[in-house]
Design an enzyme around this catalytic site. Structure first.
Site, mmCIF file in Angstrom:
data_model
loop_
_atom_site.group_PDB
_atom_site.id
_atom_site.type_symbol
_atom_site.label_atom_id
_atom_site.label_comp_id
_atom_site.label_asym_id
_atom_site.label_seq_id
_atom_site.Cartn_x
_atom_site.Cartn_y
_atom_site.Cartn_z
ATOM 1 N N HIS A 72 -1.032 0.435 -9.747
ATOM 2 C CA HIS A 72 -1.652 -0.534 -8.822
ATOM 3 C C HIS A 72 -2.255 -1.718 -9.600
ATOM 4 C CE1 HIS A 72 -3.624 -0.856 -4.570
ATOM 5 N NE2 HIS A 72 -3.314 -2.040 -5.046
ATOM 6 N N GLU A 130 -2.843 8.114 -4.269
ATOM 7 C CA GLU A 130 -3.161 7.211 -5.364
ATOM 8 C C GLU A 130 -4.529 7.598 -5.923
ATOM 9 O OE1 GLU A 130 -3.704 2.548 -5.454
ATOM 10 O OE2 GLU A 130 -1.690 3.095 -4.791
ATOM 11 N N ARG A 155 0.863 -1.180 0.000
ATOM 12 C CA ARG A 155 0.000 0.000 0.000
ATOM 13 C C ARG A 155 0.905 1.238 0.000
ATOM 14 N NH1 ARG A 155 -3.547 -2.780 -1.531
ATOM 15 N NH2 ARG A 155 -5.601 -3.113 -0.600
HETATM 16 C C1 DGY Z 1 -5.590 -6.002 -2.935
HETATM 17 O O1 DGY Z 1 -6.337 -6.927 -3.253
HETATM 18 O O2 DGY Z 1 -5.526 -5.574 -1.787
HETATM 19 C C2 DGY Z 1 -4.721 -5.418 -4.013
HETATM 20 O O3 DGY Z 1 -4.100 -4.267 -3.644
HETATM 21 C C3 DGY Z 1 -5.492 -5.234 -5.305
HETATM 22 O O4 DGY Z 1 -5.702 -6.479 -5.823
#
Ligand code: DGY
Length: 324
Positions: free
Chosen positions: A288, A269, A240
């Protein structure tokens, strides 16, 4: 009997969406960008189920806007830092997520970013497209070897363990920092040496982040942490964005305190096109997409649909974040 009313905050792959549309009175947000906060607050009124994305902030206000009929929130993601779990639990709302199916796909991407950074793949492709390739050059676009290098994995969970497994195939040394993992238990793979975060930062040629975003991990990689890394080190983030302090990362990259960052996730983001990280040659950013394979996103859609439908039937969710 009336079908349960649900709101789906974006178009998800067909296989999952179809399950939801067959079983529910579903409204689906059809646009590419998420509904605004105001719109979301309106759309959720009177729903029993919400199928949402990591881009939707699902907090107490939103749950109250939905009303007392809201039974289940199904997140189309494994991470659920966009949802106030405490507020949901307090209201008796169950939360579903999509663990497992995206582990290997995300690990593939972490490794792809690592390789791209080490061997300057994107710079090389841009060089060719810009018409600069005139001959074979003995010192053209030199990078760093991946084989034989030390990979530091921050967070030895499912995805961290799969990245470690890939690294062994490349003859890398793996070290890891994870105060919570139990080396005796799955998904741990016995390929690395446990160390402190400071040791990991000092010894790694590549640092790859695989921790969830919590108050404990926010800005785990700040100016102090970056200062402990090698000047030749590469930072890879597929977890993240807010795990890394973007301002400090910019300073470290611009001053050559670390050599490269390869980021699937950013803070903020999306990263605005005029963000200063994008002015740097030694920063690679992708939008992402670590879990973005056809197969994985399809599995995520089906899992998210199954969580939603189980919650609406009053059954245990196949993958529940707050089962208690
Ligand atoms: C998640 O699933 O948490 C990812 O960041 C996106 O697939």
């Amino acid at each position: 009997m009336d079908k349960p009313k649900v709101f789906v905050t974006r178009v998800i792959p067909e296989e999952g969406l179809r399950l939801v549309q067959e079983a529910c009175d579903a409204e689906v947000w059809m646009e590419e960008v998420p509904p605004s906060r105001e719109t979301l607050l309106t759309k959720v009124q009177g729903i029993e189920g919400l199928l949402c994305l990591l881009t939707d902030e699902v907090d107490a206000e939103l749950m109250d806007a939905a009303g007392p009929g809201l039974e289940v929130i199904s997140n189309f993601a494994v991470g659920y830092d966009n949802i106030d779990v405490g507020a949901a639990t307090a209201r008796g709302i169950r939360i579903g997520n999509t663990p497992g199916v995206l582990t290997e796909t995300t690990a593939d991407m972490a490794f792809a970013l690592l390789m791209a950074a080490a061997r300057r793949i994107v710079e090389g492709a841009e060089y060719v497209k810009a018409g600069k390739w005139r001959t074979w050059g003995p010192t053209l676009l030199l990078g760093h070897d991946v084989h034989g290098a030390t990979l530091g994995i921050v967070g030895m969970g499912r995805i961290g363990a799969e990245v470690a497994r890939r690294a062994t195939g490349f003859n890398m040394q793996v070290i890891y920092f994870d105060p919570y993992c139990d080396p005796g238990k799955a998904p741990f793979v016995d390929v690395g040496l446990r160390c402190t975060l400071d040791e990991l930062l000092a010894e790694s040629d590549f640092v790859s982040l695989h921790v969830p975003l919590t108050s404990e991990t926010q800005h785990l990689i700040d100016a102090q942490a970056l200062a402990k890394m090698r000047r030749t080190a590469v930072l890879v983030n597929t977890s993240r964005g807010p795990i890394v302090d973007s301002e400090a990362l910019y300073e470290a990259l611009a001053a050559g305190k670390i050599s490269y960052a390869a980021l699937d996730v950013t803070d903020p983001e999306p990263l605005p096109p005029d963000h200063k990280l994008l002015t740097l040659d030694n920063c690679l950013v992708v939008p992402h997409i670590a879990s973005a394979s056809w197969a994985t996103r399809t599995k995520m859609a089906v899992m998210a649909a199954e969580n939603l439908l189980a919650g609406l039937r009053g059954e245990p969710l196949p993958h529940c974040v707050n089962p208690d």
